[in-house]
Design a protein around this motif. Structure first.
Motif, PDB file in Angstrom:
ATOM      1  N   CYS A   1       0.856  -1.179   0.000  1.00  0.00           N
ATOM      2  CA  CYS A   1       0.000   0.000   0.000  1.00  0.00           C
ATOM      3  C   CYS A   1       0.897   1.235   0.000  1.00  0.00           C
ATOM      4  N   MET A   2       0.573   2.218  -0.817  1.00  0.00           N
ATOM      5  CA  MET A   2       1.382   3.432  -0.846  1.00  0.00           C
ATOM      6  C   MET A   2       0.509   4.668  -0.826  1.00  0.00           C
ATOM      7  N   ASN A   3       0.957   5.662  -0.063  1.00  0.00           N
ATOM      8  CA  ASN A   3       0.295   6.958  -0.032  1.00  0.00           C
ATOM      9  C   ASN A   3       1.349   8.030  -0.282  1.00  0.00           C
ATOM     10  N   ALA A   4       0.947   9.123  -0.945  1.00  0.00           N
ATOM     11  CA  ALA A   4       1.884  10.200  -1.251  1.00  0.00           C
ATOM     12  C   ALA A   4       1.344  11.526  -0.743  1.00  0.00           C
ATOM     13  N   MET A   5       2.216  12.474  -0.602  1.00  0.00           N
ATOM     14  CA  MET A   5       1.876  13.778  -0.042  1.00  0.00           C
ATOM     15  C   MET A   5       1.150  14.648  -1.067  1.00  0.00           C
ATOM     16  N   GLY A   6       0.291  15.525  -0.577  1.00  0.00           N
ATOM     17  CA  GLY A   6      -0.313  16.536  -1.437  1.00  0.00           C
ATOM     18  C   GLY A   6      -1.729  16.221  -1.847  1.00  0.00           C
ATOM     19  N   SER A   7      -2.379  17.213  -2.466  1.00  0.00           N
ATOM     20  CA  SER A   7      -3.761  17.064  -2.911  1.00  0.00           C
ATOM     21  C   SER A   7      -3.873  16.205  -4.164  1.00  0.00           C
TER      22      SER A   7
ATOM     23  N   PHE B   1       5.884  -2.097  -8.738  1.00  0.00           N
ATOM     24  CA  PHE B   1       4.721  -1.837  -9.597  1.00  0.00           C
ATOM     25  C   PHE B   1       3.446  -1.715  -8.748  1.00  0.00           C
ATOM     26  N   ALA B   2       3.335  -2.595  -7.755  1.00  0.00           N
ATOM     27  CA  ALA B   2       2.142  -2.610  -6.914  1.00  0.00           C
ATOM     28  C   ALA B   2       2.013  -1.312  -6.115  1.00  0.00           C
ATOM     29  N   ALA B   3       3.140  -0.730  -5.717  1.00  0.00           N
ATOM     30  CA  ALA B   3       3.113   0.530  -4.972  1.00  0.00           C
ATOM     31  C   ALA B   3       2.458   1.629  -5.804  1.00  0.00           C
ATOM     32  N   LEU B   4       2.832   1.735  -7.070  1.00  0.00           N
ATOM     33  CA  LEU B   4       2.232   2.744  -7.946  1.00  0.00           C
ATOM     34  C   LEU B   4       0.770   2.440  -8.217  1.00  0.00           C
ATOM     35  N   GLN B   5       0.453   1.159  -8.359  1.00  0.00           N
ATOM     36  CA  GLN B   5      -0.946   0.762  -8.586  1.00  0.00           C
ATOM     37  C   GLN B   5      -1.797   1.098  -7.365  1.00  0.00           C
ATOM     38  N   SER B   6      -1.234   0.895  -6.181  1.00  0.00           N
ATOM     39  CA  SER B   6      -1.943   1.205  -4.943  1.00  0.00           C
ATOM     40  C   SER B   6      -2.224   2.698  -4.835  1.00  0.00           C
ATOM     41  N   LEU B   7      -1.262   3.505  -5.233  1.00  0.00           N
ATOM     42  CA  LEU B   7      -1.442   4.954  -5.163  1.00  0.00           C
ATOM     43  C   LEU B   7      -2.606   5.399  -6.041  1.00  0.00           C
ATOM     44  N   LYS B   8      -2.725   4.784  -7.210  1.00  0.00           N
ATOM     45  CA  LYS B   8      -3.805   5.155  -8.127  1.00  0.00           C
ATOM     46  C   LYS B   8      -5.170   4.674  -7.635  1.00  0.00           C
ATOM     47  N   SER B   9      -5.192   3.472  -7.058  1.00  0.00           N
ATOM     48  CA  SER B   9      -6.467   2.881  -6.667  1.00  0.00           C
ATOM     49  C   SER B   9      -6.878   3.229  -5.238  1.00  0.00           C
ATOM     50  N   GLY B  10      -5.898   3.632  -4.420  1.00  0.00           N
ATOM     51  CA  GLY B  10      -6.199   3.917  -3.019  1.00  0.00           C
ATOM     52  C   GLY B  10      -6.461   2.675  -2.200  1.00  0.00           C
ATOM     53  N   GLN B  11      -5.929   1.529  -2.649  1.00  0.00           N
ATOM     54  CA  GLN B  11      -6.185   0.261  -1.964  1.00  0.00           C
ATOM     55  C   GLN B  11      -4.889  -0.521  -1.799  1.00  0.00           C
TER      56      GLN B  11
ATOM     57  N   LEU C   1       4.586  -2.437   3.468  1.00  0.00           N
ATOM     58  CA  LEU C   1       4.803  -3.778   2.918  1.00  0.00           C
ATOM     59  C   LEU C   1       4.382  -4.829   3.934  1.00  0.00           C
ATOM     60  N   GLN C   2       3.618  -5.832   3.478  1.00  0.00           N
ATOM     61  CA  GLN C   2       3.309  -7.008   4.285  1.00  0.00           C
ATOM     62  C   GLN C   2       4.105  -8.181   3.729  1.00  0.00           C
ATOM     63  N   TYR C   3       4.688  -8.985   4.640  1.00  0.00           N
ATOM     64  CA  TYR C   3       5.509 -10.113   4.225  1.00  0.00           C
ATOM     65  C   TYR C   3       4.861 -11.450   4.585  1.00  0.00           C
ATOM     66  N   GLU C   4       5.287 -12.484   3.879  1.00  0.00           N
ATOM     67  CA  GLU C   4       4.759 -13.830   4.095  1.00  0.00           C
ATOM     68  C   GLU C   4       4.908 -14.275   5.537  1.00  0.00           C
ATOM     69  N   ASN C   5       6.028 -13.905   6.176  1.00  0.00           N
ATOM     70  CA  ASN C   5       6.284 -14.377   7.538  1.00  0.00           C
ATOM     71  C   ASN C   5       5.678 -13.476   8.611  1.00  0.00           C
TER      72      ASN C   5
END
Length: 705
Positions: free
Chosen positions: A579-585, A691-701, A598-602
Motif C-alpha cells: 500500500c502506498m500513499n503520497a503527499m499533497g492534494s 509496480f504494486a506501490a504505484l498501482q496502490s497509489l492510483k487505486s487507493g487500496q 509492505l506485508q511479508y509472508e512471515n
C-alpha cells in the motif's frame, strides 16, 4: 574519429580518438566539414580547466556549499571521490558545426543523406544531433559562412527579447564575435546601433559595417556619449554581449538607457545591481537563454516535439534558419569576421593561445577521409578462455564514480564499455584499462569472449537490453530497475525460464557491511519484525528524465526499490501486499514524497518513507528494525546502534553501501558458477512490489501480489 575535449582536472585541451556516435531515433549523424571556435565561451571553459582547485572553487561558490553539505552527511573521502570523479569527466568543446548528413535516424523525415546542415554539434569529425537542432544550408551559403549559424542565433535571440522597432537607438556592449553579429543584425532591423569595446581591431571592424563604434579606453565616457548622441533621451535598449566579471557594465548600461529602456544580457558579467539605476527609470532587465525557445527543453530538443508556429513563432531551429537566410541574402556578412582557418590536427594553434587579440572567428577544417569506426581499441589484452569477461553498456556518472572503481579493485576483466556519444566511454576506458570503447553495444553481444553484460543505461532501455543479452546466452547485471513496465517483466521471466544464464539486479544495499551485520544480529529464524526505512532522497528538478514515466519510470521504481529489496533481505521473506500513499492534494503526481507499507509472508511489516523535501544536512538513509524486544538503528551506512543485543551495542565505519561486495560476488559467481548473487525470484518479487506501490497509489487500496 577525432574530437576536441577539455580536461577540467589537468587543464589540458586534447584531440581525442573516440568511436563515431551511433545515430539515435529523431536525430541525424553528420560528417563535419567545418566548425567555428567561439573564443569567448570556449575560453571560459579552457581557463576554468587550467585553474587550480582553489580558483575553481572561487568561481563556483554554490558548488562549494553543496560539497560542504555532502561532507557533513557522507564523510570526507566519499565527497572528495565524488568531486574528483566529476572533474575527471572532460567536456566536449564547440557548438558551431557544419557538415553533411550521412545517416538519418528513425522518425526523421525532413533530412536526407547528403544534405548540408548546420547544427550545435561539437568540434568532432562526426556528430549525432537531434533534428530540432539542425538546419539545412541554402545552396549559395558556403560551409564557412554557415558555421556562424549558432552564434548568429544567440545574438538574434537577444534581439528578439529586446524587441527593437525601426529607428530605435540600440547599444551593443562588447564587440566580440556575437557582439559584431548582433550589431549587424540590428542594423538590418533599421536600428541606430552604437557599439562599445576596448579592442581597437573590433571597433574598426564594426565601423566598416556601418556601426557607430567607440573604444572607451581612448577616453570616451559612454554615458555622456549616449546623452549627446540621443539629444539627452538615452538609448532605447542595450544588449550586453561582453564577458567580464565587473559590475560596472550593468550599471553603465542602465545609465545609458532612456526612461523605461530595456537591457538584455547575452554575455556573462557581474550582476550586483544598483536598485537606484533601475528604479528611477523603470528599466527592464532580462537574460537571454542561448539560441531561443526550446533550449534545454527535452521534449523539444531530444524528443523532437516542435512548438506550434502560431504560438511560438521563433524557436531555436527557426532562429538557425533565419540566420542562414540572412547570410544567404547578404544581409549578414560573416566572412570578414574570419581571422584564421586551421586544420583540426593543428587545433593547438588556436587553443594554445586563446587570448590572441587578433582572433575573432577561427574556423576548423576537417579531413574528408575521416573513418566511421564504432569501436576504438584501447589495449590489446587477450581474453581467450577466460570467464567473467565483462562488457559494460552505459558510461554515465554512476558507471564512472561507482562501477568502474569497484571493478578495478577486484581486477575484473573488462573488454568493452559502450556509450552513445563515444567520448565518455573512451575517457573511462583509458582511465580504467578497458580494452575497447564502442558506440554500438551490439558489438558486446556479438563477442563470444564476453560472458557478462553490465547494463547502466537509462531505465527504459534496461528490459530490452536484458532480453537481448539473455537471447545470445550472456549473463546480465542490470542497474535497478529491472523493468519499468509489467509486460517487460513478464517477457524477462519467460526468457529466463529457458536460459542458462544468470540475471542480477543492482540492489547493492543488501551487500553493505552494516546490512550484513544487521542480518547476522537478527538471526535466520525468520521471526516477524517491524522495519522503518527512510530515504531522505533530496529533490530532483521536474524536467530530469528520471521523472518521465516512459523513460525513467519515476523514483519509486528507480530508487525506492532499493529499500524494498533491503527489507526483504532483512526479513528473509517475500512481499505479499503493498500500500502506498503520497503527499499533497494530487498524490499521483508527487511520488517523490511517499510512504510505502509492505506485508511479508512471515508476518513482518515494513514502512519505507521516500522523501525529497528534507534537509540535505540530515542523513540520506536510515533504517530501524524492531524484533523480539530488540532494536537496530542504521544511520547513513556509517553507524549502527543496537539495543537489547548481548555483546554488541554499536559499530561505525566509512560509508559503504555495498557496491564492492556486490561486484566481488558477481564476478566470482560468473567465474566459478553457481546461483545469482540475489535469488531471481526475490528480484521479481521486489520489482512486482514496486509496480504494486504505484498501482496502490492510483487505486487507493492495498494491492496483493
Amino acid at each position: 574519429m577525432k574530437q576536441i575535449i577539455q580536461d577540467l582536472k589537468k587543464g589540458d585541451t586534447i584531440l581525442e580518438e573516440v568511436p563515431v556516435p551511433k545515430v539515435k531515433g529523431g536525430s541525424v549523424l553528420i560528417k563535419t566539414t567545418r566548425s567555428l571556435v567561439s573564443l569567448g565561451t570556449e575560453r571560459m571553459l579552457v581557463d576554468f580547466g587550467k585553474a587550480n582547485f582553489l580558483d575553481k572553487a572561487r568561481q563556483q561558490p554554490d558548488k562549494v556549499k553543496m560539497v560542504l553539505d555532502k561532507v557533513k552527511t557522507d564523510g570526507l573521502k566519499p565527497t572528495l571521490d565524488a568531486v574528483f570523479n566529476k572533474l575527471g569527466q572532460p567536456l566536449p568543446l564547440g557548438y558551431c558545426n557544419v557538415g553533411e548528413v550521412v545517416t538519418v535516424g528513425k522518425g526523421v523525415t525532413e533530412f536526407q543523406i547528403g544534405d548540408r546542415v548546420a547544427s550545435n554539434g561539437n568540434h568532432a569529425e562526426f556528430v549525432c544531433i537531434p533534428k530540432n537542432l539542425v538546419a539545412k544550408i541554402p545552396d549559395n551559403v558556403s560551409d564557412e559562412e554557415a558555421a556562424f549559424t549558432v552564434v548568429g542565433a544567440i545574438g538574434l535571440q537577444g534581439i528578439r527579447l529586446l524587441n527593437p522597432t525601426f529607428g530605435e537607438t540600440i547599444v551593443v556592449v562588447g564587440l566580440g564575435l556575437i557582439g559584431l553579429v548582433t550589431a549587424e543584425l540590428l542594423l538590418a532591423n533599421g536600428c541606430n546601433v552604437i557599439g562599445f569595446d576596448y579592442d581597437a581591431k573590433k571597433v574598426a571592424m564594426a565601423k566598416e559595417k556601418g556601426i557607430v563604434a567607440i573604444n572607451p579606453g581612448e577616453g570616451t565616457n559612454q554615458v555622456k556619449f549616449l546623452e549627446n548622441y540621443t539629444n539627452g533621451v538615452g538609448a532605447d535598449g542595450v544588449i550586453i554581449t561582453a564577458s567580464n566579471k565587473s559590475n560596472e557594465i550593468i550599471s553603465q548600461s542602465a545609465q545609458m538607457c532612456r526612461k523605461r529602456g530595456r537591457i538584455i544580457l547575452v554575455g556573462v558579467i557581474g550582476l550586483d545591481i544598483s536598485r537606484a539605476d533601475f528604479y528611477e527609470k523603470e528599466i527592464s532587465f532580462q537574460v537571454s537563454c542561448s539560441y531561443g525557445p526550446g533550449r534545454y527543453d527535452d521534449n523539444y530538443e531530444q524528443k523532437g516535439q516542435d512548438y506550434p508556429i502560431g504560438y511560438v513563432r521563433w524557436t531555436e531551429k527557426r532562429n538557425f534558419e533565419a540566420v542562414l537566410n540572412a547570410i544567404s541574402k547578404k544581409v549578414l556578412k560573416v566572412e570578414p569576421l574570419i581571422t584564421e582557418r586551421i586544420s583540426l590536427n593543428d587545433y593547438q594553434s588556436i587553443y594554445g593561445n586563446m587570448n590572441n587579440p587578433n582572433s575573432i572567428a577561427s574556423i576548423l577544417i576537417y579531413d574528408n577521409n575521416a573513418e566511421q569506426k564504432s569501436v576504438v581499441a584501447m589495449d590489446q589484452r587477450s581474453f581467450k578462455a577466460q570467464k567473467g569477461v565483462i562488457g559494460i553498456v552505459g558510461a554515465g556518472n554512476f558507471t564512472s564514480s561507482t562501477i568502474l572503481p569497484n571493478l578495478k579493485k577486484i581486477q575484473a576483466n573488462i573488454k568493452y564499455i559502450a556509450s552513445s556519444g563515444g567520448l565518455t566511454g573512451t575517457i573511462m576506458a583509458k582511465k580504467y584499462a578497458v580494452s575497447n570503447s564502442t558506440t554500438d553495444y551490439s558489438e558486446i553481444l556479438k563477442d563470444e569472449e564476453v560472458d557478462l553484460v553490465l547494463i547502466t543505461t537509462r531505465h527504459n532501455m534496461h528490459a530490452p537490453m536484458v532480453l537481448e543479452a539473455i537471447k545470445v546466452g550472456k549473463s546480465v547485471f542490470v542497474e535497478k530497475p529491472l523493468a519499468i513496465k509489467e509486460t517487460e517483466l513478464e517477457d524477462i521471466v519467460a526468457a529466463y525460464k529457458d536460459a542458462k544464464v544468470n540475471v542480477s539486479v543492482g540492489f547493492n544495499r543488501r551487500f553493505a557491511p552494516l546490512a550484513i551485520k544487521m542480518k547476522k544480529l537478527l538471526g535466520s529464524d525468520e521471526s516477524p519484525m517491524n522495519i522503518v526505512a527512510t530515504m531522505n532522497a533530496g529533490a530532483i528538478p521536474a524536467d530530469v528524465w528520471v521523472h518521465d514515466m516512459e523513460i525513467g519510470g519515476g523514483r519509486i521504481l528507480g530508487e525506492a526499490c532499493h529499500y524494498i529489496d533491503l527489507c526483504s533481505y532483512l526479513t528473509g521473506s517475500k512481499v505479499v501486499a503493498v500500500c502506498m500513499n503520497a503527499m499533497g492534494s494530487n498524490p499521483e503526481e508527487n511520488t517523490d514524497n511517499a510512504s510505502i507499507l509492505l506485508q511479508y509472508e512471515n508476518g513482518s511489516n515494513a514502512v519505507i518513507n521516500y522523501f525529497s523535501n528534507g534537509s540535505k544536512a540530515y542523513s540520506k538513509e536510515r533504517v530501524e528494525v524492531f524484533s523480539q524486544e530488540r532494536t537496530l538503528v542504521m544511520d547513513n551506512w556509517r553507524k549502527l546502534k543496537a539495543f537489547g543485543f548481548k555483546g554488541f551495542s554499536k559499530s561505525s565505519s566509512k560509508q559503504d553501501k555495498g557496491h564492492f561486495n556486490q561486484f566481488e560476488q558477481l564476478v566470482e559467481q560468473q567465474k566459478n558458477g553457481g546461483y545469482p548473487i540475489i535469488p531471481f525470484d526475490s528480484v521479481i518479487n521486489t520489482t512486482k512490489a514496486s509496480f504494486a506501490a504505484l498501482q496502490s497509489l492510483k487505486s487507493g487500496q492495498w494491492i496483493k501480489l
